[in-house]
Scaffold this active site. Structure first.
Site, PDB file in Angstrom:
ATOM      1  N   LYS A  51       0.802  -1.228   0.000  1.00  0.00           N
ATOM      2  CA  LYS A  51       0.000   0.000   0.000  1.00  0.00           C
ATOM      3  C   LYS A  51       0.837   1.283   0.000  1.00  0.00           C
ATOM      4  O   LYS A  51       0.364   2.338  -0.428  1.00  0.00           O
ATOM      5  CB  LYS A  51      -0.941  -0.001   1.207  1.00  0.00           C
ATOM      6  CG  LYS A  51      -2.099  -0.982   1.108  1.00  0.00           C
ATOM      7  CD  LYS A  51      -3.178  -0.479   0.175  1.00  0.00           C
ATOM      8  CE  LYS A  51      -4.434  -1.323   0.260  1.00  0.00           C
ATOM      9  NZ  LYS A  51      -5.513  -0.784  -0.600  1.00  0.00           N
ATOM     10  N   SER A 305       0.980  -9.932  -0.455  1.00  0.00           N
ATOM     11  CA  SER A 305       0.675  -8.505  -0.458  1.00  0.00           C
ATOM     12  C   SER A 305       0.794  -7.828   0.898  1.00  0.00           C
ATOM     13  O   SER A 305       0.792  -6.598   0.980  1.00  0.00           O
ATOM     14  CB  SER A 305      -0.734  -8.271  -1.012  1.00  0.00           C
ATOM     15  OG  SER A 305      -1.698  -8.955  -0.231  1.00  0.00           O
TER      16      SER A 305
END
Length: 504
Positions: A51, A305
Protein backbone atom coordinates in the site's frame (compact mmCIF):
# COMPACT_ATOMS: atom_id res chain seq x y z
CA UNK A 1 -7.73 1.78 -21.33
CA UNK A 2 -4.82 -0.36 -19.91
CA UNK A 3 -2.35 1.39 -22.25
CA UNK A 4 -3.10 4.74 -20.62
CA UNK A 5 -1.62 3.45 -17.35
CA UNK A 6 1.77 2.43 -18.70
CA UNK A 7 3.31 5.92 -18.67
CA UNK A 8 1.80 6.59 -15.22
CA UNK A 9 3.42 3.42 -13.87
CA UNK A 10 6.79 4.09 -15.49
CA UNK A 11 6.77 7.66 -14.11
CA UNK A 12 5.86 6.62 -10.54
CA UNK A 13 8.78 7.88 -8.39
CA UNK A 14 8.03 5.88 -5.29
CA UNK A 15 11.44 4.63 -4.21
CA UNK A 16 12.08 7.40 -1.71
CA UNK A 17 9.98 5.34 0.69
CA UNK A 18 9.15 2.03 -1.04
CA UNK A 19 11.72 -0.64 -1.85
CA UNK A 20 12.04 -2.95 -4.83
CA UNK A 21 10.97 -6.20 -3.23
CA UNK A 22 12.48 -9.55 -4.23
CA UNK A 23 10.78 -12.13 -6.41
CA UNK A 24 11.62 -15.36 -4.60
CA UNK A 25 11.21 -18.98 -5.72
CA UNK A 26 9.10 -21.07 -3.36
CA UNK A 27 11.23 -24.20 -3.49
CA UNK A 28 9.19 -26.49 -1.28
CA UNK A 29 5.87 -25.61 -2.89
CA UNK A 30 7.40 -25.75 -6.37
CA UNK A 31 8.54 -29.30 -5.71
CA UNK A 32 5.12 -30.28 -4.41
CA UNK A 33 3.17 -28.76 -7.31
CA UNK A 34 5.62 -29.67 -10.05
CA UNK A 35 5.84 -26.05 -11.25
CA UNK A 36 8.08 -23.07 -10.60
CA UNK A 37 6.27 -20.91 -8.04
CA UNK A 38 7.47 -17.31 -7.66
CA UNK A 39 6.47 -15.06 -4.76
CA UNK A 40 6.70 -11.26 -4.93
CA UNK A 41 7.53 -10.23 -1.37
CA UNK A 42 5.50 -7.07 -0.76
CA UNK A 43 5.35 -8.04 2.90
CA UNK A 44 8.94 -6.76 3.08
CA UNK A 45 7.95 -3.14 2.44
CA UNK A 46 8.65 -0.70 5.33
CA UNK A 47 4.93 -0.80 6.25
CA UNK A 48 4.73 -4.58 5.58
CA UNK A 49 2.38 -4.07 2.62
CA UNK A 50 2.30 -2.88 -1.00
CA UNK A 51 0.00 0.00 0.00
CA UNK A 52 2.92 2.38 0.47
CA UNK A 53 3.41 2.44 -3.33
CA UNK A 54 0.00 3.80 -4.27
CA UNK A 55 -0.34 6.14 -1.29
CA UNK A 56 3.05 7.77 -1.89
CA UNK A 57 2.53 8.07 -5.64
CA UNK A 58 -0.77 9.85 -5.00
CA UNK A 59 0.93 12.31 -2.66
CA UNK A 60 3.64 13.01 -5.26
CA UNK A 61 1.01 13.84 -7.88
CA UNK A 62 -0.86 16.31 -5.70
CA UNK A 63 -0.30 20.00 -6.58
CA UNK A 64 1.65 21.90 -3.88
CA UNK A 65 -1.41 23.83 -2.76
CA UNK A 66 -3.33 20.56 -2.11
CA UNK A 67 -0.44 19.04 -0.18
CA UNK A 68 -0.36 22.17 1.96
CA UNK A 69 -4.00 21.60 2.95
CA UNK A 70 -3.25 18.12 4.33
CA UNK A 71 -4.67 14.70 3.41
CA UNK A 72 -7.18 12.39 5.00
CA UNK A 73 -8.16 8.74 4.56
CA UNK A 74 -10.39 6.17 6.18
CA UNK A 75 -8.64 2.90 6.87
CA UNK A 76 -8.33 0.21 9.49
CA UNK A 77 -5.04 -1.17 8.22
CA UNK A 78 -2.43 -1.06 5.49
CA UNK A 79 -3.54 2.03 3.55
CA UNK A 80 -3.44 4.03 6.78
CA UNK A 81 0.16 3.07 7.47
CA UNK A 82 1.23 3.67 3.87
CA UNK A 83 -0.32 7.12 3.72
CA UNK A 84 1.05 8.06 7.14
CA UNK A 85 4.59 7.10 6.13
CA UNK A 86 4.39 8.82 2.74
CA UNK A 87 3.00 12.00 4.29
CA UNK A 88 5.77 12.06 6.89
CA UNK A 89 8.38 11.76 4.13
CA UNK A 90 6.94 14.78 2.29
CA UNK A 91 6.06 16.86 5.34
CA UNK A 92 2.34 16.64 4.63
CA UNK A 93 -0.17 16.67 7.49
CA UNK A 94 -2.14 13.39 7.49
CA UNK A 95 -5.35 12.45 9.27
CA UNK A 96 -6.57 8.87 9.38
CA UNK A 97 -10.10 7.99 10.51
CA UNK A 98 -10.18 4.47 11.96
CA UNK A 99 -13.06 2.48 13.47
CA UNK A 100 -13.03 2.28 17.26
CA UNK A 101 -12.77 -1.49 16.86
CA UNK A 102 -9.36 -1.25 15.16
CA UNK A 103 -6.72 -3.29 17.04
CA UNK A 104 -4.46 -1.07 19.13
CA UNK A 105 -1.34 -2.35 17.35
CA UNK A 106 -2.54 -0.76 14.08
CA UNK A 107 -3.60 2.49 15.74
CA UNK A 108 -0.20 2.77 17.39
CA UNK A 109 1.62 2.02 14.12
CA UNK A 110 -0.18 4.90 12.36
CA UNK A 111 0.44 7.34 15.21
CA UNK A 112 4.12 6.40 15.30
CA UNK A 113 4.42 7.56 11.71
CA UNK A 114 3.18 11.02 12.65
CA UNK A 115 -0.44 10.92 11.49
CA UNK A 116 -3.40 12.14 13.53
CA UNK A 117 -5.74 9.29 14.30
CA UNK A 118 -9.48 9.92 14.65
CA UNK A 119 -11.34 6.93 16.12
CA UNK A 120 -14.95 6.94 14.97
CA UNK A 121 -17.74 4.36 14.66
CA UNK A 122 -17.64 0.60 14.90
CA UNK A 123 -17.31 -0.18 11.18
CA UNK A 124 -15.24 0.97 8.20
CA UNK A 125 -18.31 2.51 6.54
CA UNK A 126 -18.93 4.70 9.59
CA UNK A 127 -15.28 5.75 9.64
CA UNK A 128 -15.35 6.51 5.90
CA UNK A 129 -18.47 8.64 6.35
CA UNK A 130 -16.75 10.64 9.09
CA UNK A 131 -13.65 11.09 6.89
CA UNK A 132 -15.82 12.60 4.16
CA UNK A 133 -17.30 15.03 6.69
CA UNK A 134 -13.83 16.08 7.80
CA UNK A 135 -12.83 16.75 4.19
CA UNK A 136 -15.32 19.63 4.20
CA UNK A 137 -14.87 20.71 7.82
CA UNK A 138 -11.07 20.94 7.63
CA UNK A 139 -10.60 21.51 3.89
CA UNK A 140 -8.52 18.32 3.51
CA UNK A 141 -7.73 16.22 0.42
CA UNK A 142 -9.21 12.72 0.46
CA UNK A 143 -6.86 9.90 -0.62
CA UNK A 144 -8.82 6.85 -1.69
CA UNK A 145 -7.27 3.47 -0.84
CA UNK A 146 -7.80 1.99 -4.33
CA UNK A 147 -10.21 3.81 -6.65
CA UNK A 148 -7.82 6.50 -7.89
CA UNK A 149 -5.64 6.47 -11.06
CA UNK A 150 -2.50 7.64 -9.22
CA UNK A 151 -2.95 5.01 -6.52
CA UNK A 152 -3.53 2.34 -9.17
CA UNK A 153 -0.38 3.42 -11.02
CA UNK A 154 1.67 3.23 -7.83
CA UNK A 155 0.49 -0.32 -7.22
CA UNK A 156 1.28 -1.17 -10.85
CA UNK A 157 4.99 -0.78 -10.09
CA UNK A 158 4.77 -4.24 -8.47
CA UNK A 159 4.21 -5.74 -11.95
CA UNK A 160 6.94 -3.56 -13.49
CA UNK A 161 9.44 -5.03 -11.04
CA UNK A 162 8.12 -8.56 -11.37
CA UNK A 163 8.48 -8.70 -15.16
CA UNK A 164 11.95 -7.20 -14.97
CA UNK A 165 13.00 -9.72 -12.33
CA UNK A 166 11.66 -12.69 -14.30
CA UNK A 167 12.47 -12.34 -17.97
CA UNK A 168 11.63 -15.92 -18.92
CA UNK A 169 8.30 -17.45 -19.85
CA UNK A 170 5.56 -16.71 -17.34
CA UNK A 171 2.34 -18.65 -17.73
CA UNK A 172 0.18 -16.77 -15.24
CA UNK A 173 0.14 -14.20 -12.46
CA UNK A 174 -2.32 -14.40 -9.56
CA UNK A 175 -3.29 -11.15 -7.85
CA UNK A 176 -5.41 -10.68 -4.71
CA UNK A 177 -8.42 -8.41 -5.15
CA UNK A 178 -10.26 -6.29 -2.61
CA UNK A 179 -11.16 -2.90 -4.05
CA UNK A 180 -8.96 -3.73 -7.04
CA UNK A 181 -6.13 -1.18 -6.91
CA UNK A 182 -3.26 -3.69 -6.93
CA UNK A 183 -4.92 -5.96 -9.48
CA UNK A 184 -5.82 -3.11 -11.84
CA UNK A 185 -2.33 -1.61 -11.79
CA UNK A 186 -0.57 -4.95 -12.22
CA UNK A 187 -2.96 -6.33 -14.84
CA UNK A 188 -2.73 -3.18 -16.96
CA UNK A 189 1.06 -3.38 -17.04
CA UNK A 190 1.30 -7.15 -17.57
CA UNK A 191 -1.20 -7.24 -20.42
CA UNK A 192 0.59 -4.39 -22.21
CA UNK A 193 4.13 -5.77 -21.80
CA UNK A 194 3.42 -9.50 -21.94
CA UNK A 195 -0.07 -10.06 -23.35
CA UNK A 196 0.54 -13.82 -23.54
CA UNK A 197 0.75 -14.07 -19.73
CA UNK A 198 -2.59 -14.89 -18.18
CA UNK A 199 -3.78 -12.74 -15.28
CA UNK A 200 -6.07 -14.17 -12.61
CA UNK A 201 -7.78 -12.11 -9.96
CA UNK A 202 -8.21 -14.02 -6.69
CA UNK A 203 -10.92 -13.27 -4.12
CA UNK A 204 -12.21 -14.91 -0.94
CA UNK A 205 -15.48 -16.73 -1.49
CA UNK A 206 -16.99 -14.50 1.20
CA UNK A 207 -16.02 -11.24 -0.55
CA UNK A 208 -16.09 -11.97 -4.28
CA UNK A 209 -17.18 -8.50 -5.44
CA UNK A 210 -15.23 -8.57 -8.75
CA UNK A 211 -16.62 -11.95 -9.72
CA UNK A 212 -20.15 -10.69 -9.03
CA UNK A 213 -19.52 -7.53 -11.07
CA UNK A 214 -18.11 -9.41 -14.07
CA UNK A 215 -21.06 -11.79 -13.98
CA UNK A 216 -23.57 -8.92 -13.88
CA UNK A 217 -21.70 -6.71 -16.34
CA UNK A 218 -21.75 -3.89 -13.81
CA UNK A 219 -20.60 -3.12 -10.28
CA UNK A 220 -22.77 -4.67 -7.61
CA UNK A 221 -22.69 -4.31 -3.84
CA UNK A 222 -22.52 -7.55 -1.88
CA UNK A 223 -25.08 -7.66 0.96
CA UNK A 224 -22.35 -8.81 3.35
CA UNK A 225 -18.71 -9.83 3.27
CA UNK A 226 -16.61 -12.16 5.39
CA UNK A 227 -13.92 -10.41 7.39
CA UNK A 228 -11.32 -13.17 7.78
CA UNK A 229 -9.16 -11.73 4.98
CA UNK A 230 -9.91 -8.18 6.12
CA UNK A 231 -7.46 -6.58 3.68
CA UNK A 232 -9.63 -7.68 0.75
CA UNK A 233 -13.03 -7.65 2.49
CA UNK A 234 -14.69 -5.14 0.16
CA UNK A 235 -18.39 -5.19 -0.71
CA UNK A 236 -18.10 -3.39 -4.07
CA UNK A 237 -15.26 -3.24 -6.58
CA UNK A 238 -14.01 0.27 -7.34
CA UNK A 239 -15.42 2.16 -10.30
CA UNK A 240 -12.07 2.91 -11.97
CA UNK A 241 -10.57 -0.44 -11.03
CA UNK A 242 -13.54 -2.27 -12.55
CA UNK A 243 -13.11 -0.40 -15.85
CA UNK A 244 -9.52 -1.61 -16.00
CA UNK A 245 -10.04 -5.14 -14.71
CA UNK A 246 -12.89 -6.06 -17.02
CA UNK A 247 -10.47 -5.52 -19.95
CA UNK A 248 -7.37 -7.12 -18.48
CA UNK A 249 -8.26 -10.05 -16.21
CA UNK A 250 -8.55 -13.47 -17.83
CA UNK A 251 -10.64 -14.95 -15.03
CA UNK A 252 -11.49 -14.76 -11.32
CA UNK A 253 -10.64 -17.54 -8.87
CA UNK A 254 -12.37 -17.69 -5.49
CA UNK A 255 -10.80 -19.39 -2.48
CA UNK A 256 -12.10 -20.58 0.88
CA UNK A 257 -10.92 -19.62 4.34
CA UNK A 258 -9.28 -23.02 4.75
CA UNK A 259 -7.42 -22.62 1.46
CA UNK A 260 -6.15 -19.20 2.57
CA UNK A 261 -4.94 -20.68 5.87
CA UNK A 262 -3.10 -23.42 3.99
CA UNK A 263 -1.44 -20.78 1.80
CA UNK A 264 -0.28 -18.88 4.90
CA UNK A 265 1.42 -22.06 6.04
CA UNK A 266 3.02 -22.55 2.61
CA UNK A 267 4.48 -19.04 2.71
CA UNK A 268 5.81 -19.64 6.20
CA UNK A 269 7.43 -22.94 5.26
CA UNK A 270 9.24 -21.40 2.28
CA UNK A 271 10.10 -17.95 3.69
CA UNK A 272 9.75 -18.25 7.50
CA UNK A 273 7.46 -15.19 7.31
CA UNK A 274 3.81 -15.04 8.34
CA UNK A 275 1.50 -13.45 5.79
CA UNK A 276 -1.77 -11.81 6.75
CA UNK A 277 -4.81 -13.63 5.32
CA UNK A 278 -5.23 -11.11 2.48
CA UNK A 279 -1.52 -11.48 1.75
CA UNK A 280 -1.92 -15.21 1.04
CA UNK A 281 -5.07 -14.99 -1.08
CA UNK A 282 -3.13 -14.86 -4.37
CA UNK A 283 -1.12 -17.97 -3.51
CA UNK A 284 -4.29 -19.83 -2.54
CA UNK A 285 -5.65 -19.08 -6.01
CA UNK A 286 -2.38 -20.11 -7.66
CA UNK A 287 -2.46 -23.49 -5.90
CA UNK A 288 -6.06 -24.05 -6.93
CA UNK A 289 -5.19 -23.26 -10.55
CA UNK A 290 -2.14 -25.55 -10.51
CA UNK A 291 -4.16 -28.46 -9.14
CA UNK A 292 -7.03 -28.03 -11.60
CA UNK A 293 -5.00 -27.26 -14.72
CA UNK A 294 -2.61 -30.16 -14.32
CA UNK A 295 0.21 -28.15 -15.91
CA UNK A 296 3.81 -29.09 -15.17
CA UNK A 297 7.13 -27.23 -15.20
CA UNK A 298 5.63 -23.80 -15.88
CA UNK A 299 6.31 -20.52 -14.08
CA UNK A 300 3.48 -19.16 -11.95
CA UNK A 301 3.81 -15.94 -9.94
CA UNK A 302 1.83 -14.29 -7.19
CA UNK A 303 2.12 -11.50 -4.62
CA UNK A 304 2.44 -11.83 -0.87
CA UNK A 305 0.67 -8.51 -0.46
CA UNK A 306 1.04 -7.95 3.28
CA UNK A 307 2.05 -9.23 6.70
CA UNK A 308 0.06 -7.02 9.09
CA UNK A 309 -1.52 -9.82 11.06
CA UNK A 310 -2.80 -9.82 14.63
CA UNK A 311 -0.90 -12.43 16.65
CA UNK A 312 -4.07 -13.78 18.26
CA UNK A 313 -5.35 -14.94 14.86
CA UNK A 314 -2.58 -17.50 14.48
CA UNK A 315 -4.34 -20.15 16.57
CA UNK A 316 -7.39 -20.08 14.30
CA UNK A 317 -5.22 -20.19 11.18
CA UNK A 318 -3.26 -23.16 12.50
CA UNK A 319 -6.50 -24.95 13.34
CA UNK A 320 -7.79 -24.64 9.77
CA UNK A 321 -4.57 -25.22 7.85
CA UNK A 322 -4.58 -29.01 7.63
CA UNK A 323 -8.15 -29.06 6.29
CA UNK A 324 -7.30 -26.34 3.77
CA UNK A 325 -4.38 -28.44 2.58
CA UNK A 326 -6.71 -31.48 2.41
CA UNK A 327 -4.50 -33.24 4.94
CA UNK A 328 -7.10 -33.73 7.67
CA UNK A 329 -10.39 -35.59 7.53
CA UNK A 330 -13.01 -34.79 10.17
CA UNK A 331 -15.47 -37.65 10.69
CA UNK A 332 -18.43 -38.54 12.87
CA UNK A 333 -18.40 -42.31 13.51
CA UNK A 334 -21.02 -44.48 15.19
CA UNK A 335 -19.81 -47.49 17.17
CA UNK A 336 -21.57 -49.91 19.48
CA UNK A 337 -21.73 -48.73 23.09
CA UNK A 338 -20.25 -51.84 24.72
CA UNK A 339 -16.94 -52.85 26.29
CA UNK A 340 -14.21 -53.45 23.72
CA UNK A 341 -15.78 -51.57 20.80
CA UNK A 342 -13.85 -48.40 21.60
CA UNK A 343 -10.52 -50.23 21.54
CA UNK A 344 -11.49 -52.11 18.38
CA UNK A 345 -12.23 -48.84 16.61
CA UNK A 346 -8.84 -47.42 17.57
CA UNK A 347 -7.12 -50.51 16.23
CA UNK A 348 -9.13 -50.35 13.01
CA UNK A 349 -7.76 -46.86 12.41
CA UNK A 350 -4.37 -48.53 11.98
CA UNK A 351 -1.29 -46.35 11.88
CA UNK A 352 -3.02 -43.21 10.67
CA UNK A 353 -2.06 -40.15 12.70
CA UNK A 354 -4.98 -39.05 14.87
CA UNK A 355 -5.34 -35.29 15.14
CA UNK A 356 -8.44 -35.22 17.33
CA UNK A 357 -10.58 -37.65 19.30
CA UNK A 358 -13.72 -36.49 21.11
CA UNK A 359 -16.27 -38.75 22.76
CA UNK A 360 -18.86 -38.55 25.55
CA UNK A 361 -20.89 -41.48 26.82
CA UNK A 362 -24.59 -41.03 26.00
CA UNK A 363 -26.22 -44.18 27.34
CA UNK A 364 -26.80 -47.65 25.94
CA UNK A 365 -26.92 -48.32 22.21
CA UNK A 366 -24.62 -46.32 19.95
CA UNK A 367 -21.60 -44.18 20.76
CA UNK A 368 -20.83 -41.17 18.58
CA UNK A 369 -17.15 -40.27 18.11
CA UNK A 370 -15.79 -37.05 16.59
CA UNK A 371 -12.42 -37.94 15.11
CA UNK A 372 -9.80 -36.08 13.06
CA UNK A 373 -7.29 -38.06 11.00
CA UNK A 374 -4.35 -37.08 8.84
CA UNK A 375 -4.83 -37.99 5.20
CA UNK A 376 -2.82 -37.36 2.06
CA UNK A 377 -4.20 -35.17 -0.71
CA UNK A 378 -6.38 -36.64 -3.42
CA UNK A 379 -8.70 -39.61 -2.90
CA UNK A 380 -7.26 -40.74 0.44
CA UNK A 381 -10.13 -39.21 2.42
CA UNK A 382 -12.83 -41.04 0.46
CA UNK A 383 -10.81 -44.26 0.67
CA UNK A 384 -10.62 -43.85 4.44
CA UNK A 385 -14.40 -43.49 4.72
CA UNK A 386 -14.95 -46.51 2.48
CA UNK A 387 -12.47 -48.56 4.50
CA UNK A 388 -14.24 -47.78 7.79
CA UNK A 389 -17.65 -48.53 6.28
CA UNK A 390 -16.39 -51.91 5.03
CA UNK A 391 -15.44 -52.68 8.63
CA UNK A 392 -19.03 -52.07 9.70
CA UNK A 393 -18.90 -48.45 10.93
CA UNK A 394 -21.46 -45.79 10.10
CA UNK A 395 -19.41 -42.77 9.01
CA UNK A 396 -20.40 -39.17 8.23
CA UNK A 397 -17.74 -36.99 6.61
CA UNK A 398 -17.75 -33.56 8.31
CA UNK A 399 -14.56 -32.21 6.73
CA UNK A 400 -16.43 -29.52 4.80
CA UNK A 401 -19.00 -28.84 7.52
CA UNK A 402 -18.41 -25.33 8.91
CA UNK A 403 -20.47 -25.82 12.08
CA UNK A 404 -18.58 -28.99 12.90
CA UNK A 405 -15.17 -27.38 12.43
CA UNK A 406 -16.00 -24.13 14.20
CA UNK A 407 -18.21 -25.25 17.05
CA UNK A 408 -19.17 -28.91 17.43
CA UNK A 409 -15.57 -30.09 17.89
CA UNK A 410 -15.46 -27.93 21.03
CA UNK A 411 -18.87 -28.98 22.34
CA UNK A 412 -18.65 -32.77 22.36
CA UNK A 413 -19.47 -33.44 26.00
CA UNK A 414 -22.08 -32.54 28.58
CA UNK A 415 -23.76 -34.22 31.52
CA UNK A 416 -25.07 -37.78 31.34
CA UNK A 417 -28.17 -38.40 33.52
CA UNK A 418 -27.81 -41.45 35.71
CA UNK A 419 -24.09 -41.96 35.04
CA UNK A 420 -22.57 -43.43 38.21
CA UNK A 421 -19.04 -43.88 39.53
CA UNK A 422 -17.32 -41.76 36.89
CA UNK A 423 -13.73 -40.76 37.50
CA UNK A 424 -11.82 -38.32 35.30
CA UNK A 425 -8.07 -38.24 34.70
CA UNK A 426 -5.80 -36.01 32.68
CA UNK A 427 -2.77 -37.54 30.98
CA UNK A 428 0.34 -36.50 29.08
CA UNK A 429 2.38 -38.74 26.81
CA UNK A 430 5.20 -38.12 24.30
CA UNK A 431 3.68 -37.08 20.95
CA UNK A 432 4.95 -39.47 18.29
CA UNK A 433 3.32 -41.61 15.56
CA UNK A 434 1.15 -44.31 17.09
CA UNK A 435 1.47 -42.91 20.63
CA UNK A 436 -2.26 -42.31 21.10
CA UNK A 437 -3.17 -45.79 19.89
CA UNK A 438 -0.64 -47.39 22.23
CA UNK A 439 -1.97 -45.28 25.09
CA UNK A 440 -5.53 -46.44 24.37
CA UNK A 441 -4.53 -50.08 24.11
CA UNK A 442 -3.08 -49.90 27.59
CA UNK A 443 -6.03 -48.03 29.07
CA UNK A 444 -9.11 -49.37 27.29
CA UNK A 445 -10.90 -52.67 27.88
CA UNK A 446 -10.91 -53.02 31.67
CA UNK A 447 -13.44 -50.25 32.41
CA UNK A 448 -16.11 -48.51 30.39
CA UNK A 449 -14.74 -45.27 28.90
CA UNK A 450 -17.29 -42.50 29.34
CA UNK A 451 -15.37 -39.45 28.14
CA UNK A 452 -12.38 -38.91 25.90
CA UNK A 453 -10.85 -35.73 24.53
CA UNK A 454 -7.61 -35.42 22.56
CA UNK A 455 -6.37 -32.75 20.17
CA UNK A 456 -2.93 -32.68 18.54
CA UNK A 457 -1.66 -29.09 18.72
CA UNK A 458 1.81 -29.85 17.42
CA UNK A 459 3.31 -29.88 20.91
CA UNK A 460 5.94 -32.31 22.16
CA UNK A 461 3.38 -33.96 24.46
CA UNK A 462 -0.11 -35.23 23.71
CA UNK A 463 -2.75 -34.28 26.25
CA UNK A 464 -5.80 -36.40 26.98
CA UNK A 465 -8.79 -36.03 29.28
CA UNK A 466 -10.44 -39.39 29.91
CA UNK A 467 -13.41 -40.51 32.00
CA UNK A 468 -14.17 -44.09 33.11
CA UNK A 469 -16.85 -45.87 35.11
CA UNK A 470 -14.98 -47.38 38.04
CA UNK A 471 -16.63 -48.89 41.11
CA UNK A 472 -15.22 -47.52 44.39
CA UNK A 473 -13.92 -50.96 45.25
CA UNK A 474 -11.84 -50.96 42.05
CA UNK A 475 -10.20 -47.54 42.41
CA UNK A 476 -6.95 -48.98 43.82
CA UNK A 477 -6.72 -51.36 40.87
CA UNK A 478 -7.16 -48.41 38.51
CA UNK A 479 -4.38 -46.47 40.21
CA UNK A 480 -2.05 -49.46 39.93
CA UNK A 481 -2.74 -49.63 36.19
CA UNK A 482 -2.20 -45.89 35.72
CA UNK A 483 1.13 -46.12 37.52
CA UNK A 484 2.18 -48.89 35.11
CA UNK A 485 1.48 -46.62 32.13
CA UNK A 486 4.46 -44.49 33.18
CA UNK A 487 2.78 -41.33 31.85
CA UNK A 488 2.16 -38.27 34.04
CA UNK A 489 -1.48 -38.20 35.15
CA UNK A 490 -3.73 -36.11 37.37
CA UNK A 491 -7.03 -37.01 39.04
CA UNK A 492 -9.52 -34.34 37.92
CA UNK A 493 -12.68 -35.90 39.34
CA UNK A 494 -13.05 -33.11 41.91
CA UNK A 495 -12.07 -30.33 39.50
CA UNK A 496 -14.79 -27.61 39.60
CA UNK A 497 -14.66 -27.26 35.81
CA UNK A 498 -15.67 -30.93 35.53
CA UNK A 499 -18.36 -30.53 38.20
CA UNK A 500 -19.89 -27.47 36.49
CA UNK A 501 -20.11 -28.82 32.95
CA UNK A 502 -19.63 -32.61 32.81
CA UNK A 503 -20.28 -34.19 36.19
CA UNK A 504 -23.55 -35.97 36.86
Amino acid sequence: MPKSYIKRILDARIYDVAIETPLEPMRQLSHRLGNRILLKREDLQPVFSFKIRGAYNKLLQLPPEQRARGVIAASAGNHAQGLAMGAAQLGVRATIVMPKTTPQIKVSAVRMRGAEVVLYGDTFDEAASRARQLVNERDLVFVHPYDDPDVIAGQGTVAMELLRQHSGNLEAVFIPVGGGGLAAGMAAYIKYVRPETRVYAVEPEEAACLKAALKSGERVRLPQVGLFADGVAVAQIGEETFRVLRETVDDVITVSTDEICAAIKDIFEDTRSIAEPAGAVGLAGLKKYAEQSGGRNVALATVCSGANINFDRLRYISERTEIGEKREAVLAVRIEERPGSYLRFCRDLGDRAITEFNYRYAGDGEAHIFVGLQVSAGSDRSQLVEELERKGYSVTDLTDNEMAKLHIRHLVGGRVPGLCHEVVYRFEFPERPGALRKFLEQLAGRWNITLFHYRNHGAAYGRVLAGMQVEPSEREELLDLLEQLQFPFWDETENPAYSFFLGS
